[in-house]
Scaffold this motif. Structure first.
Motif, PDB file in Angstrom:
ATOM      1  N   ALA A 134       0.835  -1.204   0.000  1.00 53.48           N
ATOM      2  CA  ALA A 134       0.000   0.000   0.000  1.00 53.48           C
ATOM      3  C   ALA A 134       0.868   1.252   0.000  1.00 53.48           C
ATOM      4  CB  ALA A 134      -0.925  -0.017   1.215  1.00 53.48           C
ATOM      5  N   GLU A 135       1.924   1.227   0.810  1.00 51.65           N
ATOM      6  CA  GLU A 135       2.826   2.368   0.896  1.00 51.65           C
ATOM      7  C   GLU A 135       3.615   2.533  -0.397  1.00 51.65           C
ATOM      8  OE1 GLU A 135       5.046   1.921   4.503  1.00 51.65           O
ATOM      9  OE2 GLU A 135       5.927   3.906   4.197  1.00 51.65           O
ATOM     10  N   LEU A 172      -2.908  -3.970  -5.820  1.00 48.87           N
ATOM     11  CA  LEU A 172      -3.994  -4.355  -4.913  1.00 48.87           C
ATOM     12  C   LEU A 172      -5.009  -5.144  -5.738  1.00 48.87           C
ATOM     13  CD1 LEU A 172      -4.831  -1.076  -2.968  1.00 48.87           C
ATOM     14  CD2 LEU A 172      -3.647  -3.094  -2.079  1.00 48.87           C
ATOM     15  N   ASN A 204      -2.457  -7.429   0.174  1.00 47.47           N
ATOM     16  CA  ASN A 204      -2.812  -6.735  -1.079  1.00 47.47           C
ATOM     17  C   ASN A 204      -4.258  -7.009  -1.497  1.00 47.47           C
ATOM     18  OD1 ASN A 204      -2.088  -9.424  -1.680  1.00 47.47           O
ATOM     19  ND2 ASN A 204      -1.572  -8.937  -3.794  1.00 47.47           N
ATOM     20  N   ALA A 215       1.023   3.875  -3.262  1.00 45.22           N
ATOM     21  CA  ALA A 215       0.298   5.139  -3.052  1.00 45.22           C
ATOM     22  C   ALA A 215       1.137   6.307  -3.572  1.00 45.22           C
ATOM     23  CB  ALA A 215      -0.004   5.327  -1.572  1.00 45.22           C
ATOM     24  N   SER A 255      -2.309  -1.680   6.645  1.00 49.76           N
ATOM     25  CA  SER A 255      -1.473  -0.839   5.777  1.00 49.76           C
ATOM     26  C   SER A 255      -2.317  -0.139   4.709  1.00 49.76           C
ATOM     27  CB  SER A 255      -0.377  -1.684   5.113  1.00 49.76           C
ATOM     28  OG  SER A 255      -0.954  -2.774   4.420  1.00 49.76           O
ATOM     29  N   VAL A 256      -3.355  -0.834   4.222  1.00 50.27           N
ATOM     30  CA  VAL A 256      -4.259  -0.234   3.222  1.00 50.27           C
ATOM     31  C   VAL A 256      -5.117   0.831   3.905  1.00 50.27           C
ATOM     32  CG1 VAL A 256      -6.214  -0.704   1.673  1.00 50.27           C
ATOM     33  CG2 VAL A 256      -4.293  -2.314   1.791  1.00 50.27           C
ATOM     34  N   THR A 312      -6.933   6.996  -3.683  1.00 48.02           N
ATOM     35  CA  THR A 312      -5.838   6.784  -2.725  1.00 48.02           C
ATOM     36  C   THR A 312      -4.622   6.146  -3.378  1.00 48.02           C
ATOM     37  OG1 THR A 312      -7.464   6.444  -0.974  1.00 48.02           O
ATOM     38  CG2 THR A 312      -5.232   5.747  -0.488  1.00 48.02           C
ATOM     39  N   PHE A 313      -4.867   5.230  -4.327  1.00 50.70           N
ATOM     40  CA  PHE A 313      -3.733   4.436  -4.814  1.00 50.70           C
ATOM     41  C   PHE A 313      -3.325   4.700  -6.267  1.00 50.70           C
ATOM     42  CE2 PHE A 313      -5.312   2.028  -1.145  1.00 50.70           C
ATOM     43  CZ  PHE A 313      -4.132   2.004  -0.396  1.00 50.70           C
ATOM     44  N   LEU A 343     -10.608   4.101  -3.192  1.00 48.69           N
ATOM     45  CA  LEU A 343      -9.457   3.255  -3.524  1.00 48.69           C
ATOM     46  C   LEU A 343      -8.704   3.815  -4.730  1.00 48.69           C
ATOM     47  CD1 LEU A 343     -11.065  -0.236  -2.884  1.00 48.69           C
ATOM     48  CD2 LEU A 343      -9.091   0.712  -1.674  1.00 48.69           C
TER      49      LEU A 343
END
Ligand SMILES: Cc1ncc(COP(=O)(O)O)c(C=O)c1O
Length: 362
Positions: free
Chosen positions: A5-6, A183, A208, A9, A234-235, A97-98, A94
């Motif tokens: 996620a990190e 993801l 994920n 992003a 983490s997400v 954010t990503f 989602l």
């Protein structure tokens, strides 16, 4: 080690400090003069509760109640839940954010729910399309060949508008392959119609994996606007940076909490069983009509029906006051109409209209 996620992003999201709403900051005291609310409630005609205070910024009670409900079908130990304004908001969050506009891509597998592509388009994120195979399962080879270039793969199971369940073996294969890349979002809006197929239990093993749920379908609360995002910490850490300051209105939380009590869930299960009985009866009746080419197997509260008539059955049914969903825009679904399952009476009326059409044709 950095979580996926990190890793995916955009920098702007990673740098974002969540908006510090009054409820998020919190505090202790006996006079609450921090949020520019009225101190006393206004009671308008027909109003039951007091609504002068802002709601919780992330209603914990609701998230916990939903996680507890999830446990009835799968162990949901390693996952967090956050309530949102319907599954649609979860999809939008989602993507925002990503994915970085103009740079990142998502993957969708049509025919499927159109909001994945819409949300991507709305912020200039390209949506790569890998159509489902003729049996409405995933084209694994094609998906795998493009998995490296997307941040999110959107799957829907049971799928709308085809009604089928996506192979869990395929989902697991993709989760493994995408572990350090993308993801995998599984939209389970219709999961109550096939609860044993949920992938929620896999979140602990696959950070994920993100699961989207809603109270709009089997719970019958579409106008309440309440959905859930289920994912690893983490997400959630990234998603909750972007979430609206007060996503869930108090009346929504109250209604949703009542639906998620033992009694509410029991009521939903009974309704679902009844609906499935009607769906199967309606499907068997449709299968006897000559104008019907195929009724696709469904694990949802709708049926996808392929007709063999030269006229558009969607328009014909509209002329009888019965509004269904036309699928002409989907190349793989020519002559198909998606029919939501209503009461026995409504389905009887629909059947009658179709029988009349068949009789007129002969
Ligand atoms: C697959 C799927 N996901 C999400 C949604 C939207 O659900 P909500 O009402 O919770 O926004 C729908 C609505 O039809 C749907 O079919």
């Amino acid at each position: 080690m950095k979580s996926l996620a990190e890793k995916i992003a955009p920098d702007a999201i990673k740098k974002l400090i969540p908006y510090q709403s009054a409820r998020r900051i919190g505090g202790e005291g006996h006079l609450w003069l921090n949020a520019n609310e009225l101190e006393a409630s206004c009671v308008y005609e027909g109003q039951q509760g007091a609504y002068h205070r802002y709601p919780d910024f992330l209603p914990d009670k609701l998230a916990s109640a939903y996680l507890e409900y999830c446990q009835t079908h799968a162990p949901a130990m390693g996952c967090k839940a956050v309530a949102v304004r319907g599954a649609d908001e979860a999809i939008d969050l989602l993507v925002r954010t990503f994915c970085q506009p103009g740079v990142d891509k998502v993957m969708v597998c049509p025919p499927t729910y159109a909001m994945y592509e819409f949300c991507a388009d709305s912020i200039a994120v390209e949506a790569l399309k890998v159509p489902l195979l003729s049996d409405f399962q995933l084209d694994m080879e094609e998906i795998i060949s493009q998995l490296d270039v997307v941040n999110i793969l959107f799957l829907c199971s049971p799928n709308n508008p085809t009604g089928n369940i996506i192979s869990q073996t395929d989902i697991i294969t993709l989760l493994d392959l995408a572990k350090d890349k993308a993801l995998v979002v599984v939209d389970e809006a219709y999961i109550e119609f096939a609860p044993q197929t949920t992938v929620v239990g896999l979140i602990e093993q696959y950070p994920n994996l993100v699961v989207i749920r809603t109270l709009s379908k089997a719970f019958g609360l579409a106008s309440v606007r309440c959905g859930f995002l289920l994912a690893d910490d983490s997400v959630m850490d990234m998603v909750t940076r972007l979430i609206a300051p007060y996503p869930i209105a108090d009346p929504t939380a109250e209604i949703a909490l009542a639906a998620l009590t033992e009694k509410g869930i029991c009521q939903m299960n009974t309704q679902t069983d009844d609906l499935i009985t009607i769906r199967e009866w309606f499907a068997s009746e449709l299968n006897q009509l000559e104008i019907v080419e195929q009724v696709f197997t469904s694990s949802t509260n709708f049926l996808l029906v392929k007709f063999n008539t030269p006229i558009c059955m969607y328009r014909y049914l509209c002329s009888k006051g019965i509004v269904t969903r036309n699928q002409v825009h989907e190349p793989a679904l020519s002559n198909c109409v998606r029919i939501t399952i209503g009461s026995q009476e409504s389905m009887r009326e629909t059947l009658l209209a179709l029988k009349q059409m068949e009789a007129e044709r002969i």
